[in-house]
Write a protein that holds these residues in place. Structure first.
Motif, PDB file in Angstrom:
ATOM      1  N   VAL A 686       0.835  -1.209   0.000  1.00 32.13           N
ATOM      2  CA  VAL A 686       0.000   0.000   0.000  1.00 32.13           C
ATOM      3  C   VAL A 686       0.868   1.257   0.000  1.00 32.13           C
ATOM      4  CG1 VAL A 686      -1.662   1.324   1.361  1.00 32.13           C
ATOM      5  CG2 VAL A 686      -1.962  -1.136   1.102  1.00 32.13           C
ATOM      6  N   GLN A 687       1.944   1.272   0.779  1.00 35.66           N
ATOM      7  CA  GLN A 687       2.744   2.487   0.950  1.00 35.66           C
ATOM      8  C   GLN A 687       3.796   2.677  -0.145  1.00 35.66           C
ATOM      9  OE1 GLN A 687       2.257   4.920   3.263  1.00 35.66           O
ATOM     10  NE2 GLN A 687       0.423   3.771   3.926  1.00 35.66           N
ATOM     11  N   TYR A 688       4.417   1.564  -0.590  1.00 39.13           N
ATOM     12  CA  TYR A 688       5.565   1.704  -1.501  1.00 39.13           C
ATOM     13  C   TYR A 688       5.374   0.928  -2.796  1.00 39.13           C
ATOM     14  CZ  TYR A 688       7.271   2.573   3.242  1.00 39.13           C
ATOM     15  OH  TYR A 688       7.407   2.998   4.544  1.00 39.13           O
ATOM     16  N   GLY A 689       4.129   0.685  -3.194  1.00 42.23           N
ATOM     17  CA  GLY A 689       3.890  -0.105  -4.397  1.00 42.23           C
ATOM     18  C   GLY A 689       4.506   0.476  -5.649  1.00 42.23           C
ATOM     19  N   GLY A 690       4.544   1.756  -5.795  1.00 41.12           N
ATOM     20  CA  GLY A 690       5.108   2.357  -7.001  1.00 41.12           C
ATOM     21  C   GLY A 690       6.475   2.954  -6.785  1.00 41.12           C
ATOM     22  N   ILE A 691       7.065   2.739  -5.598  1.00 48.52           N
ATOM     23  CA  ILE A 691       8.348   3.365  -5.270  1.00 48.52           C
ATOM     24  C   ILE A 691       9.489   2.360  -5.295  1.00 48.52           C
ATOM     25  CG2 ILE A 691       9.629   4.636  -3.495  1.00 48.52           C
ATOM     26  CD1 ILE A 691       6.981   5.757  -2.504  1.00 48.52           C
ATOM     27  N   ALA A 692       9.308   1.179  -4.678  1.00 52.00           N
ATOM     28  CA  ALA A 692      10.388   0.196  -4.580  1.00 52.00           C
ATOM     29  C   ALA A 692       9.820  -1.189  -4.864  1.00 52.00           C
ATOM     30  CB  ALA A 692      11.009   0.228  -3.184  1.00 52.00           C
ATOM     31  N   SER A 693      10.718  -2.095  -5.307  1.00 52.22           N
ATOM     32  CA  SER A 693      10.323  -3.476  -5.584  1.00 52.22           C
ATOM     33  C   SER A 693      10.504  -4.377  -4.367  1.00 52.22           C
ATOM     34  CB  SER A 693      11.136  -4.033  -6.755  1.00 52.22           C
ATOM     35  OG  SER A 693      12.536  -3.978  -6.443  1.00 52.22           O
ATOM     36  N   SER A 694      11.355  -3.978  -3.418  1.00 48.65           N
ATOM     37  CA  SER A 694      11.556  -4.751  -2.187  1.00 48.65           C
ATOM     38  C   SER A 694      12.041  -3.815  -1.089  1.00 48.65           C
ATOM     39  CB  SER A 694      12.559  -5.890  -2.405  1.00 48.65           C
ATOM     40  OG  SER A 694      13.850  -5.369  -2.690  1.00 48.65           O
ATOM     41  N   VAL A 695      11.743  -4.182   0.136  1.00 50.66           N
ATOM     42  CA  VAL A 695      12.163  -3.412   1.307  1.00 50.66           C
ATOM     43  C   VAL A 695      12.652  -4.397   2.361  1.00 50.66           C
ATOM     44  CG1 VAL A 695      11.478  -1.801   3.120  1.00 50.66           C
ATOM     45  CG2 VAL A 695      10.494  -1.589   0.836  1.00 50.66           C
ATOM     46  N   ASN A 696      13.902  -4.195   2.825  1.00 50.97           N
ATOM     47  CA  ASN A 696      14.483  -5.073   3.850  1.00 50.97           C
ATOM     48  C   ASN A 696      14.439  -6.548   3.440  1.00 50.97           C
ATOM     49  OD1 ASN A 696      15.148  -3.029   5.714  1.00 50.97           O
ATOM     50  ND2 ASN A 696      13.049  -3.023   6.525  1.00 50.97           N
ATOM     51  N   GLY A 697      14.621  -6.807   2.161  1.00 46.15           N
ATOM     52  CA  GLY A 697      14.644  -8.178   1.671  1.00 46.15           C
ATOM     53  C   GLY A 697      13.280  -8.776   1.435  1.00 46.15           C
ATOM     54  N   VAL A 698      12.206  -8.015   1.661  1.00 50.00           N
ATOM     55  CA  VAL A 698      10.841  -8.501   1.452  1.00 50.00           C
ATOM     56  C   VAL A 698      10.336  -7.977   0.121  1.00 50.00           C
ATOM     57  CG1 VAL A 698       8.492  -8.547   2.327  1.00 50.00           C
ATOM     58  CG2 VAL A 698      10.414  -8.570   3.926  1.00 50.00           C
ATOM     59  N   THR A 699       9.985  -8.900  -0.769  1.00 48.80           N
ATOM     60  CA  THR A 699       9.543  -8.519  -2.103  1.00 48.80           C
ATOM     61  C   THR A 699       8.134  -7.937  -2.049  1.00 48.80           C
ATOM     62  OG1 THR A 699      10.861 -10.320  -3.042  1.00 48.80           O
ATOM     63  CG2 THR A 699       9.171  -9.350  -4.452  1.00 48.80           C
ATOM     64  N   ILE A 700       7.952  -6.853  -2.799  1.00 47.47           N
ATOM     65  CA  ILE A 700       6.634  -6.211  -2.876  1.00 47.47           C
ATOM     66  C   ILE A 700       5.949  -6.683  -4.147  1.00 47.47           C
ATOM     67  CG2 ILE A 700       5.397  -4.028  -3.024  1.00 47.47           C
ATOM     68  CD1 ILE A 700       7.678  -2.702  -1.547  1.00 47.47           C
ATOM     69  N   ASP A 701       4.849  -7.403  -4.028  1.00 47.40           N
ATOM     70  CA  ASP A 701       4.102  -7.857  -5.195  1.00 47.40           C
ATOM     71  C   ASP A 701       2.711  -7.236  -5.178  1.00 47.40           C
ATOM     72  OD1 ASP A 701       2.894  -9.279  -3.157  1.00 47.40           O
ATOM     73  OD2 ASP A 701       3.982 -11.132  -3.583  1.00 47.40           O
ATOM     74  N   ASN A 702       1.788  -7.819  -5.913  1.00 45.24           N
ATOM     75  CA  ASN A 702       0.454  -7.202  -6.023  1.00 45.24           C
ATOM     76  C   ASN A 702      -0.416  -7.388  -4.777  1.00 45.24           C
ATOM     77  OD1 ASN A 702      -0.228  -9.889  -6.171  1.00 45.24           O
ATOM     78  ND2 ASN A 702      -0.882  -9.813  -8.327  1.00 45.24           N
ATOM     79  N   GLY A 703      -0.041  -8.250  -3.853  1.00 50.19           N
ATOM     80  CA  GLY A 703      -0.750  -8.406  -2.578  1.00 50.19           C
ATOM     81  C   GLY A 703      -1.954  -9.317  -2.622  1.00 50.19           C
ATOM     82  N   ALA A 704      -2.261  -9.926  -3.768  1.00 49.58           N
ATOM     83  CA  ALA A 704      -3.444 -10.788  -3.870  1.00 49.58           C
ATOM     84  C   ALA A 704      -3.295 -12.034  -3.000  1.00 49.58           C
ATOM     85  CB  ALA A 704      -3.684 -11.173  -5.324  1.00 49.58           C
ATOM     86  N   MET A 705      -2.109 -12.647  -3.052  1.00 50.96           N
ATOM     87  CA  MET A 705      -1.904 -13.866  -2.270  1.00 50.96           C
ATOM     88  C   MET A 705      -1.996 -13.569  -0.769  1.00 50.96           C
ATOM     89  SD  MET A 705       1.356 -16.463  -2.196  1.00 50.96           S
ATOM     90  CE  MET A 705       2.310 -15.363  -1.156  1.00 50.96           C
ATOM     91  N   GLU A 706      -1.404 -12.447  -0.352  1.00 53.74           N
ATOM     92  CA  GLU A 706      -1.437 -12.083   1.068  1.00 53.74           C
ATOM     93  C   GLU A 706      -2.871 -11.816   1.539  1.00 53.74           C
ATOM     94  OE1 GLU A 706       0.682 -10.838  -1.106  1.00 53.74           O
ATOM     95  OE2 GLU A 706       2.535 -11.764  -0.364  1.00 53.74           O
ATOM     96  N   ALA A 707      -3.644 -11.094   0.708  1.00 50.56           N
ATOM     97  CA  ALA A 707      -5.033 -10.803   1.079  1.00 50.56           C
ATOM     98  C   ALA A 707      -5.850 -12.086   1.177  1.00 50.56           C
ATOM     99  CB  ALA A 707      -5.660  -9.855   0.064  1.00 50.56           C
ATOM    100  N   GLY A 708      -5.644 -13.009   0.208  1.00 58.19           N
ATOM    101  CA  GLY A 708      -6.348 -14.286   0.254  1.00 58.19           C
ATOM    102  C   GLY A 708      -5.972 -15.109   1.480  1.00 58.19           C
ATOM    103  N   ALA A 709      -4.680 -15.092   1.830  1.00 62.12           N
ATOM    104  CA  ALA A 709      -4.230 -15.844   3.009  1.00 62.12           C
ATOM    105  C   ALA A 709      -4.840 -15.270   4.285  1.00 62.12           C
ATOM    106  CB  ALA A 709      -2.704 -15.825   3.082  1.00 62.12           C
TER     107      ALA A 709
END
Length: 734
Positions: A686-709
């Motif tokens: 939500v915060q860095y979707g268009g700014i960075a691809s990863s933060v602290n080694g955590v990959t930023i993706d579209n979030g669909a899998m996380e929301a479903g989980a």
């Protein structure tokens, strides 16, 4: 009620008929079914007739018809039938047991409820359905329980050793004895609240029929501990109970009127809108709380009412009021059985029948007023003026200080019995106990057992009604859910919105806002620094709800067991209402928290980003609550649940990818069941979707899998909690 000629009787004629029957039975040596005393009966009849005749003349002069005559006669009958200005007349009149075969239940009628405290009288609602009279008989009841810690061949302890007795409609039967004598065990056996496999002998019948599930709807049970919601008022407590327990044939308004009727009859108008209170919440007094518990049971117009130590912890005056309430209930055609430890002399005189227990044995059964006379015939009499109850408890304990003993026991002292304390010249309690058990068996037991062989004086139609009613819920599933949802919302709003919790959330939000004051994300280092705030938010709103939810079912276990034992509602309706009623309250504090932190810390200033952050945090809260509910329902022990929750949350937090960038493969799977991990990834999206691809080694993706989980965890954790509750011994589950 009709006369033999077929002409319906008026209320005054019914009263005269009932009085005449009582007088005839008294002259023939028959007992008083409602505990009336011979000395006062004649005076009451004379006063009633004189007042009724005077009132009738006045009404005739005014031109008022038969209806007014009947109403006034009913009011006078009630007013003269109770002491201290108290009236509890759910039935119009009571016949002796011999006449009950002619009745089709005990009809209830209008009355004016008297306030026990103030003496005020108010018109109340009508209870129209009849009370089904139930004659309770128990014969040579034996009860055993397993002894823990006995190893593979654990032994069983015999609690009851052949108890015989009976209780009829209109009577108050008291179970008395010292601590550990088996009073509560006998009460549980008679009320059908114990497993049949533990009853190793004897029988218990209700109108000459064994216990069955349909009978549960006609039985009320008041526990020794007052199991009530502390933040609900007296009105709310009884109204919710009425809405859930009363039959569907009554409308919502009629059920609410029934609750107000019971409140009036129990003299609770003064504290109508006062909360019940508890250990840490000030509310009604102990006597009022006990009357609310009784009111919860008499709402359903039970035929049998069981009470476990209803006067425990109360002063003598309040205890007397409680016993007066029980007498009023019994006079309405109900059978009342109560345990009592050591009543005052005034309380003792109020009981109709008495069972005295000692070490699981029956020492006496019969009329309470004849108890001291019986023990005098076996050679045991008080040497000094003594409360009869105190005298009986001393005998049950084997203490014969200030009590005469028969020659048989004195001989044991002189001859030096192995169990006699010969050094002090005193009898052993075991010797006294054995003598009293043997005396009752030889002198009284056979006659009492013969009486039980006689069939109950009730016709076959009324007997069949004990088994005729199928299991039927008072309301539909949807109505149960609605009522329980509203009740849960009212009860827990005080806890959720307490000043301590609001202060905790508010102060934490201020501290976080000051630490990350207007942070920016223009450099990778600053972005990683702000990501630490997001991880803390994910951890805080995962940790906080878990340790709130684990207390839910362990704390409500007693209430759930009590309400489910009487089929008050379906478990599914309770569970969904209990878990969903928290959701509106769960949204208030996160909104306050994020409203402070979001703008103080300078997070992404975008309307959609703010609401997506709010939704993510809300999903985290609901999922975390589900885990807390599952742990609490599975363990049902607060200390164990707290320990298990601490370890689980710590594991989820460490596997979330913030502290350890490269999690070992053999524990990396933990992150996929961790709501902290999925919440953290969604907040980064939500915060860095268009700014960075990863933060602290955590990959930023579209979030669909996380929301479903997260959505899956919301339901799966709750399903685990529900099935854990189904396995608990909480009554019939559906």
């Amino acid at each position: 009620m009709e006369s033999r000629s077929g002409i319906p009787r008026t209320r005054s004629e019914q009263l005269e008929f009932s009085t005449a029957r009582r007088s005839t039975d008294t002259e023939n040596g028959a007992p008083y079914p409602t505990g009336a005393r011979k000395s006062s009966l004649g005076r009451k009849i004379h006063i009633r007739k004189a007042r009724s005749e005077q009132l009738k003349e006045e009404l005739d002069a005014l031109g008022i018809g038969t209806f007014a005559e009947e109403s006034s006669m009913a009011a006078l009958s009630r007013a003269s039938s109770a002491s201290m200005g108290f009236s509890f007349s759910l039935a119009g009149f009571t016949l002796p047991p011999e006449g009950m075969a002619d009745l089709h239940g005990f009809p209830d009628e209008n009355n004016n409820g008297d306030d026990l405290e103030t003496g005020n009288s108010k018109k109340t609602a009508t209870i129209t359905e009849p009370t089904l009279p139930i004659f309770l008989k128990f014969w040579e009841v034996k009860y055993k329980v397993g002894v823990k810690g006995g190893g593979k061949g654990a032994s069983e302890k015999e609690i009851l050793k052949g108890i015989t007795g009976s209780a009829d409609p209109g009577e108050v039967l008291a179970l008395m004895g010292p601590s550990g004598s088996g009073k509560t065990s006998l009460l549980n056996v008679l009320s059908g609240r114990v497993r049949q496999r533990n009853i190793c002998g004897g029988s218990v019948t209700y109108n000459d029929l064994p216990f069955s599930k349909p009978l549960k709807s006609r039985v009320g049970f008041v526990t020794q501990d007052d199991v009530l919601f502390p933040h609900l008022t007296v009105r709310e407590t009884l109204t919710y109970s009425a809405l859930l327990r009363l039959p569907r044939t009554l409308t919502k308004q009629e059920k609410e009127e029934r609750a107000l009727h019971v409140i009036s009859e129990l003299g609770l108008e003064r504290c109508l809108d006062t909360i019940i209170g508890g250990s840490f919440v000030r509310g009604v007094s102990g006597g009022e709380r006990k009357r609310v518990c009784i009111g919860n049971e008499i709402l359903i117009n039970p035929s049998l009412l069981f009470l476990d130590e209803p006067t425990s912890g109360l002063d003598s005056t309040t205890a007397l009021r409680i016993i007066q309430v029980l007498h009023g209930i019994a006079e309405a055609g109900k059978t009342v059985i109560t345990t009592i430890h050591q009543p005052s002399s005034r309380l003792f005189q109020k009981f109709d029948k008495l069972i005295l227990l000692g070490r699981g044995n029956l020492l006496y059964f019969g009329k309470a007023k004849d108890a001291t006379g019986y023990f005098s015939t076996v050679g045991c009499s008080p040497l000094i003026p003594m409360n009869p109850a105190e005298f009986l408890i001393d005998l049950a304990n084997g203490n014969v200080t200030d009590i005469t003993v028969p020659s048989e026991l004195e001989d044991k002292v002189n001859t030096g019995s192995p169990r006699t304390e010969t050094r002090n010249g005193k009898l052993s309690p075991c010797d006294v106990h054995d003598y009293l058990v043997e005396a009752f068996e030889t002198r009284v037991a056979d006659n009492e057992k013969k009486k039980l062989l006689k069939p109950s004086p009730i016709d076959d139609e009324l007997k069949s009604k004990v088994l005729s009613k199928h299991r039927e819920w008072g309301t539909s599933w949807a109505e149960q859910f609605s009522i329980l949802f509203c009740r849960g919302l009212k009860e827990r709003r005080h806890e959720y919105l307490s000043w301590m919790r609001v202060t905790q959330v508010f102060s934490t939000a201020i501290i976080l806002g000051l630490l990350w004051w207007h942070s920016d994300v223009h450099t990778p280092k600053n972005l990683e620094d702000q990501a630490g705030l997001l991880f803390f938010i994910a951890v805080f709103w995962g940790f906080f709800p878990v340790f709130t939810a684990i207390f839910t079912f362990p704390q409500e276990r007693a209430m759930l067991a009590k309400e489910r034992s009487v089929d008050m509602y379906r478990l599914s309706a309770y569970f969904i209402a209990r878990t969903s009623s928290d959701l509106p309250l769960d949204l208030i504090l996160p909104v306050i928290f994020l409203g402070i932190v979001y703008f103080m810390a300078g997070l992404k200033l975008d309307v959609s980003a703010f609401f997506l952050t709010m939704v993510t945090v809300f999903l985290s809260i609901v999922a975390a609550e589900g885990l807390g509910l599952a742990i609490g329902a599975t363990v049902m022990d607060i200390k164990k649940a707290t320990t298990l929750a601490s370890v689980t949350i710590m594991t989820f937090m460490l596997a979330g990818g913030f502290f350890v960038k490269k999690v070992p493969v053999f524990v990396s799977w933990v992150r996929y069941i961790s709501f902290n991990y999925h919440t953290y990834k969604l907040l980064l999206r939500v915060q860095y979707g268009g700014i960075a691809s990863s933060v602290n080694g955590v990959t930023i993706d579209n979030g669909a899998m996380e929301a479903g989980a997260m959505i899956a965890m919301v339901f799966l954790y709750r399903l685990l909690a529900y099935f854990s509750l189904r396995k608990m011994k909480l009554g019939n589950v559906s």
